[in-house]
Design an enzyme around this catalytic site. Structure first.
Site, PDB file in Angstrom:
ATOM      1  N   ARG A  41      -2.922   8.775  -3.717  1.00 25.92           N
ATOM      2  CA  ARG A  41      -3.428   8.627  -5.083  1.00 25.92           C
ATOM      3  C   ARG A  41      -4.402   7.322  -4.948  1.00 25.92           C
ATOM      4  NH1 ARG A  41       0.872   7.497  -9.755  1.00 25.92           N
ATOM      5  NH2 ARG A  41       1.220   5.637  -8.642  1.00 25.92           N
TER       6      ARG A  41
ATOM      7  N   ASP B 146       7.144   1.832  -4.621  1.00 25.46           N
ATOM      8  CA  ASP B 146       6.271   2.699  -3.687  1.00 25.46           C
ATOM      9  C   ASP B 146       7.063   3.447  -2.812  1.00 25.46           C
ATOM     10  OD1 ASP B 146       4.497   3.464  -1.942  1.00 25.46           O
ATOM     11  OD2 ASP B 146       3.170   2.794  -3.062  1.00 25.46           O
TER      12      ASP B 146
ATOM     13  N   ASP C  44       5.699   2.847   0.983  1.00 29.24           N
ATOM     14  CA  ASP C  44       5.679   1.463   1.367  1.00 29.24           C
ATOM     15  C   ASP C  44       7.085   1.138   1.906  1.00 29.24           C
ATOM     16  OD1 ASP C  44       3.168   0.836   1.447  1.00 29.24           O
ATOM     17  OD2 ASP C  44       3.108  -0.008  -0.585  1.00 29.24           O
TER      18      ASP C  44
END
Ligand code: PRP
Ligand code: URA
Length: 217
Positions: free
Chosen positions: A112, A208, A211
């Protein structure tokens, strides 16, 4: 759609099994580290696979037990392909393979753009004969829905007909967009959260997912 063809609407289902909900709370916690996050994501994916596979068709088969011949059941449906959306979808694959070990795995690479929130496809590798397979697309996060929509587009373009989308946390915006773009697919989530913030993150969400799974920032 062709005239006279009836469109069957896929379902949207929250999988509210207590074990799934408990484990989701563990990974929402900001203090959950990479190792635990990775493990629990797989555990949730395995539990979700159990629910998602509930409608798999069965057929009768004769089996010789040590005592006598009997008629029993075996899976009769299309062969399964698990399709993680890279990167974060990878975190769900092993959990599903625990339950469906014969599944093939196709990959869709998508990221994204942080500014526009638009998805960009960078990799697609699928097994052959998608038309005759059941595709289970996995990604922990359904935010704007852009990545999921583009991934399903990529599969349909290659002939896939039976597609399910499985995520851990969905935003209402993403669910709406995905179901409008692909009304024929079934969508499963462990949670439907409140909204997206101005950065396109799900609120409350879990941050996230990529991550947190891979320890990057
Ligand atoms: C995250 C997530 C989804 C996507 C969801 O991936 O894993 O793929 O965002 O957002 P959307 O619904 O608005 O498209 P990201 O692009 O951060 O890539 P990564 O998995 O490599 O971290
Ligand atoms: N992608 C993520 O990993 N988290 C979000 O909240 C939204 C998109």
């Amino acid at each position: 759609m062709k005239k006279g063809v009836v469109q069957v609407m896929g379902k949207f289902e929250i999988l509210d099994h207590p074990l799934i909900q408990h484990k989701l709370t563990i990974i929402r916690n900001e203090h959950c580290g990479t190792r635990e996050f990775r493990q629990v994501v797989n555990e949730i994916a395995e539990l979700m696979a159990y629910e998602v596979s509930r409608d798999m068709p069965l057929e009768d088969v004769e089996v010789q037990t040590p005592v006598q011949v009997t008629t029993a059941k075996q899976l009769a449906g299309k062969k399964v392909v698990i399709v993680p959306i890279l990167r974060a979808g990878l975190g769900m694959v092993d959990g599903i393979l625990e339950l469906i070990p014969a599944a093939k795995v196709g990959h869709v690479g998508m990221y994204r753009d942080e500014e526009t929130l638009q998805p960009h496809e960078y990799f697609v590798k699928m097994p052959e004969d998608l038309e005759n397979r059941e595709m289970i697309v996995v990604d922990p996060m359904l935010a704007t829905g852009g990545s999921a929509i583009m991934a399903v587009d990529a599969l349909k373009k290659r002939g896939a007909k039976t597609i399910k989308f499985v995520c851990l946390v969905a935003a209402p915006e993403g669910v709406k967009a995905l179901r409008e773009a692909h009304p024929d697919i079934d969508v499963y989530s462990a949670a439907l959260d409140d909204h997206l913030n101005e950065d396109g993150y799900i609120v409350p969400g879990l941050g996230d997912a990529g991550d947190r799974l891979f320890g990057t920032k």
